[in-house]
Design a protein around this motif. Sequence first.
Motif, PDB file in Angstrom:
ATOM      1  N   ASN A   1      -8.246  -5.882  -8.536  1.00 21.73           N
ATOM      2  CA  ASN A   1      -7.094  -6.487  -7.799  1.00 21.73           C
ATOM      3  C   ASN A   1      -6.610  -7.341  -8.305  1.00 21.73           C
ATOM      4  O   ASN A   1      -5.357  -8.024  -7.800  1.00 21.73           O
ATOM      5  CB  ASN A   1      -7.400  -6.183  -6.256  1.00 21.73           C
ATOM      6  CG  ASN A   1      -8.424  -7.533  -6.156  1.00 21.73           C
ATOM      7  OD1 ASN A   1      -8.792  -8.249  -6.960  1.00 21.73           O
ATOM      8  ND2 ASN A   1      -8.607  -7.721  -4.812  1.00 21.73           N
TER       9      ASN A   1
ATOM     10  N   PRO B   1     -10.485  -0.422  -5.021  1.00 23.03           N
ATOM     11  CA  PRO B   1     -10.152  -1.796  -4.769  1.00 23.03           C
ATOM     12  C   PRO B   1     -10.989  -3.210  -5.189  1.00 23.03           C
ATOM     13  O   PRO B   1     -10.642  -4.349  -5.210  1.00 23.03           O
ATOM     14  CB  PRO B   1     -10.763  -1.944  -3.098  1.00 23.03           C
ATOM     15  CG  PRO B   1     -11.459  -0.732  -3.176  1.00 23.03           C
ATOM     16  CD  PRO B   1     -11.138   0.350  -4.158  1.00 23.03           C
TER      17      PRO B   1
ATOM     18  N   ARG C   1      -2.798  -3.526  -8.271  1.00 24.79           N
ATOM     19  CA  ARG C   1      -3.435  -2.624  -7.556  1.00 24.79           C
ATOM     20  C   ARG C   1      -3.811  -1.650  -8.604  1.00 24.79           C
ATOM     21  O   ARG C   1      -3.009  -1.360  -9.720  1.00 24.79           O
ATOM     22  CB  ARG C   1      -2.770  -1.898  -6.602  1.00 24.79           C
ATOM     23  CG  ARG C   1      -2.344  -2.865  -5.333  1.00 24.79           C
ATOM     24  CD  ARG C   1      -1.474  -2.192  -4.194  1.00 24.79           C
ATOM     25  NE  ARG C   1      -2.249  -1.428  -3.329  1.00 24.79           N
ATOM     26  CZ  ARG C   1      -2.551  -1.748  -2.273  1.00 24.79           C
ATOM     27  NH1 ARG C   1      -2.521  -3.292  -1.881  1.00 24.79           N
ATOM     28  NH2 ARG C   1      -3.276  -1.386  -1.176  1.00 24.79           N
TER      29      ARG C   1
ATOM     30  N   ASP D   1       0.753  -1.127  -0.171  1.00 22.60           N
ATOM     31  CA  ASP D   1      -0.009  -0.107  -0.156  1.00 22.60           C
ATOM     32  C   ASP D   1       0.950   1.289   0.047  1.00 22.60           C
ATOM     33  O   ASP D   1       0.305   2.270   0.235  1.00 22.60           O
ATOM     34  CB  ASP D   1      -0.874   0.201   1.222  1.00 22.60           C
ATOM     35  CG  ASP D   1      -0.186  -0.010   2.546  1.00 22.60           C
ATOM     36  OD1 ASP D   1       0.867   0.049   2.598  1.00 22.60           O
ATOM     37  OD2 ASP D   1      -0.841  -0.183   3.691  1.00 22.60           O
TER      38      ASP D   1
END
Length: 395
Positions: free
Chosen positions: A290, A287, A305, A272
């Motif tokens: 993914n 999200p 991502r 992240d």
Amino acid sequence: MPIMLRVGLTGGIGSGKSTVASRLATLGAVVVDADRVAREVVEPGTDGLAELVGAFGPEIITDGALDRARLAAIAFADEPSRQRLNAITHPRIRDRTAELIAQAPADAVLVHDVPLLVEGGMGALYHLVVVVDAPVERRVERLLGRGVAEADARARIAAQATDEARRAAADVWLDNSGERAAVEAQVDALWADRLEPFRDSIRRRAHIPRGAPVIVDYDPTWPAQAARVLARLRLAVGDRAVRVDHIGSTSVPGLAAKDVLDFQITVDALDDRLDEPLAAAGFPRDPAFNLDSPHPPGGPETPKRTHVSADPVRWANVHVRVEGSPFARYSLLFPAWLRADDVARAEYEAVKRGLAGHFDNAPEYAVAKEGWFDRAIPRAEGWARASGWTPSTMG
């Protein structure tokens, strides 16, 4: 943490940039005027003015205030003098600008009015760059009305950035060749249609739904648009990324595509670390996306991502993948192959045009193209071997 929408506002002398800034302030923007800050840091009684006097002599003072014409005659006489002037003023301008920005609400629309934004290569610092333009003769006319001699007016205009350089930097181009009401109407539309929705989207860390996929003819402005986004992405991620590239159909000259700019950021490990920097740059994470589909068929799905631009006008997707992973390679290989192979490019365009009208959203359309990609991978890899292409060649 709230995110401020940062807008860079610029335009040549006499373009009417101040009119646009004033209208934006009326609509609710916080305007920081670089020229005003530059004057403020050398007002009577400031240490900035005292240092200028120490460097260039008391003759730069008239009636207790800085005589800018006299200062310019001395400070711009040679390069060392110009550098001495910049060393005195630039840090003070930078620090005062930072103070004013820090005083603005954290989720404001912050408009930074910078005359030399293009000349200074500052575009990547902002979510959007707005350029105010008017024809040269209209600008000269305005300067004459301010008491500037015609020769001086034309010299000042010629010394600034060209229209071509400003267009390359501009996300928004405002025509101020007419009356004040006309440009104010453009500003009102910009505020309602782009700036407010953009601000609200980054505040919510969301993006605006884009609807069903539509294929359009190749847009010759896509490379310039992509270059601006690339600069912002590279500034945002810094050394956290291995590389950042413009990928996808809009990176292939002549290829019809959805009006979507796609970018790939590759990293050493998927985590992240880029979420906050990309959100601050106007690309909040989505999200829901993914995983990459397996290529070739039968392999595992690959984690990734995805970040999507919050700009309601310029749709852009950012795919974050592990450097060296298969899909990261394919995302560079396919545009390179399509740029080199006219037959493959025409074939892919036909596939896209044939599929686009059958789906209500872009993800379903993307899945429908996977069969063509699976069949095309051996051809693309064969071209790579024959041509000596590698990802390091960047297409």
